[in-house]
Design a protein around this motif. Structure first.
Motif, short mmCIF file in Angstrom:
data_model
loop_
_atom_site.label_atom_id
_atom_site.label_comp_id
_atom_site.label_asym_id
_atom_site.label_seq_id
_atom_site.Cartn_x
_atom_site.Cartn_y
_atom_site.Cartn_z
N ILE A 34 0.82 -1.05 0.01
CA ILE A 34 0.03 -0.05 -0.04
C ILE A 34 0.86 1.22 -0.15
O ILE A 34 1.92 1.21 0.62
N TYR A 36 0.75 5.14 1.19
CA TYR A 36 0.18 5.94 2.15
C TYR A 36 0.39 7.39 1.73
O TYR A 36 1.72 7.49 1.58
N GLN A 38 0.70 10.84 3.92
CA GLN A 38 0.63 11.72 5.34
C GLN A 38 0.79 13.11 5.36
O GLN A 38 1.79 13.56 5.09
N PRO A 44 -1.98 8.66 8.32
CA PRO A 44 -1.75 8.16 7.00
C PRO A 44 -3.25 7.92 6.30
O PRO A 44 -3.87 7.30 6.86
N PHE A 89 4.60 7.08 2.27
CA PHE A 89 5.00 5.78 2.77
C PHE A 89 4.66 4.90 1.95
O PHE A 89 3.27 4.74 1.69
N PHE A 102 6.04 -0.27 7.57
CA PHE A 102 6.04 0.94 6.80
C PHE A 102 7.59 1.32 6.47
O PHE A 102 8.56 1.04 7.21
N GLY A 103 7.87 2.17 5.25
CA GLY A 103 8.87 2.70 4.96
C GLY A 103 9.21 3.78 5.74
O GLY A 103 8.27 4.45 6.46
N THR A 104 10.45 4.41 5.47
CA THR A 104 10.78 5.76 6.23
C THR A 104 10.04 6.73 5.74
O THR A 104 9.88 7.78 6.42
#
Lengths: 112, 113
Positions: A34, A36, A38, A44, A89, A102-104
Protein backbone atom coordinates in the motif's frame (compact mmCIF):
# COMPACT_ATOMS: atom_id res chain seq x y z
CA UNK A 1 13.25 -8.42 10.64
CA UNK A 2 11.57 -7.16 7.53
CA UNK A 3 12.84 -3.99 5.99
CA UNK A 4 11.02 -1.52 3.82
CA UNK A 5 12.91 1.53 2.78
CA UNK A 6 12.70 4.48 0.46
CA UNK A 7 15.41 5.55 -1.94
CA UNK A 8 14.90 9.32 -1.63
CA UNK A 9 13.94 11.09 1.56
CA UNK A 10 12.87 14.31 -0.22
CA UNK A 11 11.52 15.14 -3.64
CA UNK A 12 10.65 18.53 -5.09
CA UNK A 13 8.68 18.85 -8.31
CA UNK A 14 7.09 21.63 -10.28
CA UNK A 15 3.33 21.81 -10.30
CA UNK A 16 2.01 19.94 -13.30
CA UNK A 17 5.01 17.65 -13.59
CA UNK A 18 4.85 13.94 -12.86
CA UNK A 19 6.31 12.58 -9.61
CA UNK A 20 7.87 9.21 -9.01
CA UNK A 21 8.46 7.94 -5.50
CA UNK A 22 10.37 4.70 -5.02
CA UNK A 23 10.42 2.03 -2.37
CA UNK A 24 12.52 -1.08 -1.81
CA UNK A 25 11.40 -3.99 0.30
CA UNK A 26 13.34 -6.99 1.48
CA UNK A 27 10.75 -9.57 2.47
CA UNK A 28 10.12 -11.77 -0.55
CA UNK A 29 7.08 -13.21 1.24
CA UNK A 30 5.31 -9.84 1.15
CA UNK A 31 2.34 -10.04 -1.12
CA UNK A 32 0.32 -6.92 -0.49
CA UNK A 33 1.55 -3.35 -0.71
CA UNK A 34 0.00 0.00 0.00
CA UNK A 35 1.02 3.57 -0.59
CA UNK A 36 -0.04 6.01 2.09
CA UNK A 37 0.01 9.79 2.08
CA UNK A 38 0.53 11.63 5.34
CA UNK A 39 -0.10 15.33 5.63
CA UNK A 40 1.21 17.31 8.55
CA UNK A 41 -0.70 16.56 11.74
CA UNK A 42 -2.80 13.82 10.18
CA UNK A 43 -2.79 10.07 10.06
CA UNK A 44 -1.70 8.08 7.01
CA UNK A 45 -4.25 8.15 4.23
CA UNK A 46 -4.67 5.22 1.86
CA UNK A 47 -3.79 6.11 -1.74
CA UNK A 48 -3.50 2.90 -3.70
CA UNK A 49 -2.68 -0.74 -3.18
CA UNK A 50 -1.34 -3.63 -5.21
CA UNK A 51 -1.11 -7.36 -4.69
CA UNK A 52 1.81 -9.51 -5.69
CA UNK A 53 -0.10 -11.13 -8.55
CA UNK A 54 -0.08 -7.78 -10.35
CA UNK A 55 2.71 -5.56 -11.58
CA UNK A 56 0.74 -2.39 -12.22
CA UNK A 57 -2.35 -0.76 -10.88
CA UNK A 58 -3.83 2.60 -11.74
CA UNK A 59 -5.99 4.95 -9.80
CA UNK A 60 -6.99 8.53 -10.28
CA UNK A 61 -3.74 10.31 -11.23
CA UNK A 62 -1.73 7.64 -9.43
CA UNK A 63 -0.10 4.46 -10.63
CA UNK A 64 1.70 1.86 -8.57
CA UNK A 65 4.28 -0.41 -10.16
CA UNK A 66 5.55 -3.57 -8.53
CA UNK A 67 8.71 -5.36 -9.59
CA UNK A 68 8.93 -8.52 -7.54
CA UNK A 69 12.17 -9.61 -9.16
CA UNK A 70 14.09 -6.73 -7.61
CA UNK A 71 11.63 -6.14 -4.75
CA UNK A 72 10.85 -2.61 -5.82
CA UNK A 73 7.68 -0.56 -5.63
CA UNK A 74 7.01 2.85 -7.10
CA UNK A 75 4.27 5.43 -6.95
CA UNK A 76 3.73 7.68 -9.91
CA UNK A 77 1.63 10.82 -9.51
CA UNK A 78 0.55 12.48 -12.72
CA UNK A 79 0.20 16.24 -13.04
CA UNK A 80 1.33 16.85 -9.48
CA UNK A 81 -0.62 19.49 -7.62
CA UNK A 82 0.21 21.56 -4.52
CA UNK A 83 -2.26 19.44 -2.56
CA UNK A 84 -0.05 16.42 -3.24
CA UNK A 85 2.65 17.86 -0.98
CA UNK A 86 2.98 15.37 1.87
CA UNK A 87 5.08 12.49 3.11
CA UNK A 88 4.49 9.28 1.20
CA UNK A 89 5.03 5.87 2.78
CA UNK A 90 5.02 2.45 1.26
CA UNK A 91 3.86 -0.38 3.47
CA UNK A 92 3.97 -4.09 2.96
CA UNK A 93 2.54 -7.18 4.54
CA UNK A 94 2.33 -10.91 4.07
CA UNK A 95 -0.92 -12.72 3.57
CA UNK A 96 -1.51 -12.79 7.30
CA UNK A 97 -2.16 -9.07 7.02
CA UNK A 98 -1.92 -8.53 10.73
CA UNK A 99 0.76 -5.93 10.54
CA UNK A 100 2.14 -3.69 7.91
CA UNK A 101 5.77 -2.67 7.75
CA UNK A 102 6.19 0.93 6.79
CA UNK A 103 9.05 2.55 4.98
CA UNK A 104 10.80 5.66 6.23
CA UNK A 105 8.82 8.03 4.01
CA UNK A 106 9.55 10.45 1.20
CA UNK A 107 8.65 14.09 1.60
CA UNK A 108 7.16 15.44 -1.62
CA UNK A 109 7.10 19.19 -2.12
CA UNK A 110 5.23 20.62 -5.07
CA UNK A 111 6.50 23.98 -6.22
CA UNK A 112 3.74 26.23 -7.64
CA UNK B 1 -17.01 9.25 4.60
CA UNK B 2 -16.58 7.12 7.74
CA UNK B 3 -13.69 8.09 9.98
CA UNK B 4 -11.64 6.64 12.77
CA UNK B 5 -11.81 9.09 15.65
CA UNK B 6 -9.08 9.46 18.24
CA UNK B 7 -9.09 11.41 21.48
CA UNK B 8 -7.40 13.36 22.82
CA UNK B 9 -5.47 14.90 19.95
CA UNK B 10 -2.65 15.81 22.30
CA UNK B 11 -1.83 14.52 25.76
CA UNK B 12 0.98 15.58 28.04
CA UNK B 13 1.78 13.32 30.96
CA UNK B 14 4.46 12.96 33.57
CA UNK B 15 6.84 10.05 33.43
CA UNK B 16 5.50 7.12 35.39
CA UNK B 17 1.87 8.09 34.96
CA UNK B 18 -0.74 5.95 33.27
CA UNK B 19 -2.36 7.14 30.07
CA UNK B 20 -5.30 5.86 28.09
CA UNK B 21 -5.59 6.72 24.45
CA UNK B 22 -9.03 6.36 22.98
CA UNK B 23 -10.24 5.40 19.55
CA UNK B 24 -13.61 4.93 17.91
CA UNK B 25 -13.09 2.68 14.88
CA UNK B 26 -15.41 2.66 11.88
CA UNK B 27 -18.60 0.96 12.97
CA UNK B 28 -18.64 -2.06 10.65
CA UNK B 29 -14.94 -2.78 10.96
CA UNK B 30 -13.81 -5.85 12.85
CA UNK B 31 -10.03 -5.53 12.96
CA UNK B 32 -8.33 -2.87 15.02
CA UNK B 33 -4.77 -1.72 15.30
CA UNK B 34 -2.46 0.62 17.13
CA UNK B 35 0.62 2.03 15.48
CA UNK B 36 2.99 4.68 16.69
CA UNK B 37 5.31 7.15 15.02
CA UNK B 38 8.17 8.74 16.87
CA UNK B 39 8.90 12.17 15.43
CA UNK B 40 10.76 11.85 12.14
CA UNK B 41 10.71 8.07 12.16
CA UNK B 42 8.75 5.25 10.60
CA UNK B 43 5.23 4.29 11.48
CA UNK B 44 5.64 1.21 13.70
CA UNK B 45 3.17 -1.55 14.41
CA UNK B 46 2.18 -2.07 18.03
CA UNK B 47 -0.75 -4.45 18.14
CA UNK B 48 -3.66 -5.90 16.23
CA UNK B 49 -6.96 -6.90 17.80
CA UNK B 50 -9.80 -9.07 16.55
CA UNK B 51 -12.69 -10.85 18.19
CA UNK B 52 -11.86 -9.34 21.56
CA UNK B 53 -8.32 -10.57 21.68
CA UNK B 54 -4.87 -9.61 20.54
CA UNK B 55 -3.99 -11.19 17.20
CA UNK B 56 -0.41 -10.03 16.98
CA UNK B 57 1.88 -7.67 18.82
CA UNK B 58 5.31 -6.27 18.26
CA UNK B 59 8.25 -6.26 20.63
CA UNK B 60 7.41 -2.64 21.42
CA UNK B 61 4.14 -3.78 22.94
CA UNK B 62 5.53 -5.00 26.26
CA UNK B 63 3.69 -5.59 29.51
CA UNK B 64 3.37 -1.84 30.06
CA UNK B 65 0.91 -1.73 27.18
CA UNK B 66 -2.60 -3.11 27.02
CA UNK B 67 -5.58 -2.77 24.74
CA UNK B 68 -9.24 -3.09 25.41
CA UNK B 69 -12.54 -2.86 23.63
CA UNK B 70 -14.70 -1.93 26.60
CA UNK B 71 -17.91 -1.61 24.60
CA UNK B 72 -19.14 -1.91 21.05
CA UNK B 73 -17.57 1.28 19.83
CA UNK B 74 -14.38 2.16 21.71
CA UNK B 75 -10.90 0.71 21.40
CA UNK B 76 -8.31 1.88 23.91
CA UNK B 77 -4.57 1.71 24.36
CA UNK B 78 -3.27 1.96 27.90
CA UNK B 79 0.30 2.61 28.91
CA UNK B 80 0.65 1.80 32.58
CA UNK B 81 3.80 3.67 33.50
CA UNK B 82 4.91 6.03 30.78
CA UNK B 83 8.54 6.55 29.88
CA UNK B 84 10.13 9.45 28.05
CA UNK B 85 10.66 7.23 25.02
CA UNK B 86 6.92 6.61 24.77
CA UNK B 87 6.55 10.13 23.41
CA UNK B 88 5.17 9.70 19.90
CA UNK B 89 2.11 9.99 17.71
CA UNK B 90 -0.17 7.05 18.33
CA UNK B 91 -2.43 6.04 15.49
CA UNK B 92 -5.46 3.84 15.72
CA UNK B 93 -6.63 2.06 12.58
CA UNK B 94 -9.41 -0.28 11.58
CA UNK B 95 -10.45 -2.39 8.63
CA UNK B 96 -13.13 -4.85 7.61
CA UNK B 97 -10.59 -7.37 6.36
CA UNK B 98 -7.00 -7.70 7.58
CA UNK B 99 -5.39 -7.80 4.18
CA UNK B 100 -6.94 -4.60 2.94
CA UNK B 101 -5.83 -1.08 3.61
CA UNK B 102 -6.65 0.35 6.95
CA UNK B 103 -8.35 3.58 7.76
CA UNK B 104 -6.19 5.51 10.17
CA UNK B 105 -7.28 8.06 12.71
CA UNK B 106 -5.60 11.44 12.97
CA UNK B 107 -3.56 10.33 15.92
CA UNK B 108 -2.89 11.29 19.51
CA UNK B 109 0.35 13.10 20.18
CA UNK B 110 1.64 11.80 23.49
CA UNK B 111 4.31 13.85 25.22
CA UNK B 112 5.92 12.37 28.30
CA UNK B 113 7.77 14.88 30.46
Amino acid sequence: GESVGLHLPTLSVQEGDNSIINCAYSNSASDYFIWYKQESGKGPQFIIDIRSNMDKRQGQRVTVLLNKTVKHLSLQIAATQPGDSAVYFCAETTNTGNQFYFGTGTSLTVIP
Amino acid sequence: EPEVTQTPSHQVTQMGQEVILRCVPISNHLYFYWYRQILGQKVEFLVSFYNNEISEKSEIFDDQFSVERPDGSNFTLKIRSTKLEDSAMYFCASTRQPDYGYTFGSGTRLTVV
